[in-house]
Design an enzyme around this catalytic site. Structure first.
Site, PDB file in Angstrom:
ATOM      1  N   GLU A 126       4.401  -6.281  13.829  1.00  0.00           N
ATOM      2  CA  GLU A 126       3.214  -6.528  14.990  1.00  0.00           C
ATOM      3  C   GLU A 126       2.845  -7.990  15.239  1.00  0.00           C
ATOM      4  O   GLU A 126       2.377  -8.488  16.366  1.00  0.00           O
ATOM      5  CB  GLU A 126       2.228  -5.694  14.934  1.00  0.00           C
ATOM      6  CG  GLU A 126       2.424  -4.226  14.700  1.00  0.00           C
ATOM      7  CD  GLU A 126       2.819  -3.843  13.196  1.00  0.00           C
ATOM      8  OE1 GLU A 126       1.818  -3.503  12.443  1.00  0.00           O
ATOM      9  OE2 GLU A 126       3.746  -3.924  12.812  1.00  0.00           O
ATOM     10  N   ARG A 156       0.791  -1.340   0.074  1.00  0.00           N
ATOM     11  CA  ARG A 156      -0.006   0.100   0.068  1.00  0.00           C
ATOM     12  C   ARG A 156       0.769   1.320   0.101  1.00  0.00           C
ATOM     13  O   ARG A 156       0.478   2.259  -0.416  1.00  0.00           O
ATOM     14  CB  ARG A 156      -1.040  -0.020   1.156  1.00  0.00           C
ATOM     15  CG  ARG A 156      -2.039  -1.176   0.930  1.00  0.00           C
ATOM     16  CD  ARG A 156      -2.975  -1.163   2.210  1.00  0.00           C
ATOM     17  NE  ARG A 156      -2.203  -1.502   3.314  1.00  0.00           N
ATOM     18  CZ  ARG A 156      -2.212  -2.867   3.882  1.00  0.00           C
ATOM     19  NH1 ARG A 156      -2.290  -3.759   3.169  1.00  0.00           N
ATOM     20  NH2 ARG A 156      -1.351  -2.984   5.215  1.00  0.00           N
TER      21      ARG A 156
END
Length: 194
Positions: A116, A79
């Site tokens: 994460e 993205r």
């Protein structure tokens, strides 16, 4: 809002800014429990189906970095490409693609890192990074800063110089500014939750 003599110029700027932030905020979708339970995912794909929101993002990037000492833009897969490419084109700057491992055919720099939800590796073509050139690294969302630090590592393997980081969304509670220090970080909108 027209100027009526009762409203200050700074108030007009604040109202315009808030309307623009609302435009982005309304376009960003919140997906609970993705990619795992307890995580609130901020999905920027809604920005691309709202041309005004997408145009605003690129216009703000131009305003933030016009006149800055940047020689090239490094966009992070995937993205980050969507913001880095039109920004680089409008700024007339080279675009370096930071890809997931195994996507590039030529000689490349590689960096593995923690993120994460696990670990990953990214790569960049060695021929695309020029020693001494100044790079802005662009992604869609900045969380812990792990991906961006890995991208910085790739640029520095080629003796490039990182001038800063840009993300449309920032999650400052994950302390990315500490992780990415001393480089400046710019975002268009921040959220407290992750």
């Amino acid at each position: 809002m027209p100027y009526n003599g009762l409203t200050s110029f700074s108030t007009l700027i604040t109202i315009e800014f808030m309307a623009s932030v609302s435009l982005i905020d309304n376009a960003i979708r919140r997906i609970p429990d993705f990619p795992k339970p307890g995580v609130l995912f901020y999905d920027i794909t809604g920005i691309f189906v709202q041309p005004a929101a997408f145009t605003y993002c690129i216009d703000r990037m131009i305003a933030l970095y016009r006149g800055s000492a940047i020689d090239a833009v490094a966009g992070v897969e995937s993205r980050g490409f969507l913001f880095a490419a039109p920004f680089a084109e409008r700024m007339r700057l080279p675009l370096v693609l930071i890809r997931k491992k195994g996507k590039l055919p030529g000689a490349k720099y590689t960096c593995s890192y923690s993120l994460e939800y696990g670990t990953a590796s990214i790569e960049a073509h060695q021929l695309d990074i020029e020693a001494g050139k100044k790079y802005l690294i662009v992604d869609d969302l900045i969380a812990t800063g792990g991906t961006l630090n890995a991208a910085r590592n790739l640029i520095e393997q080629g003796n490039g110089i990182v001038t800063g980081y840009f993300g449309v969304i920032g999650l400052p509670n994950l302390q990315y500014e500490t992780a990415l220090a001393p480089y400046p970080v710019q975002t268009l909108i921040t959220y407290a939750g992750a």
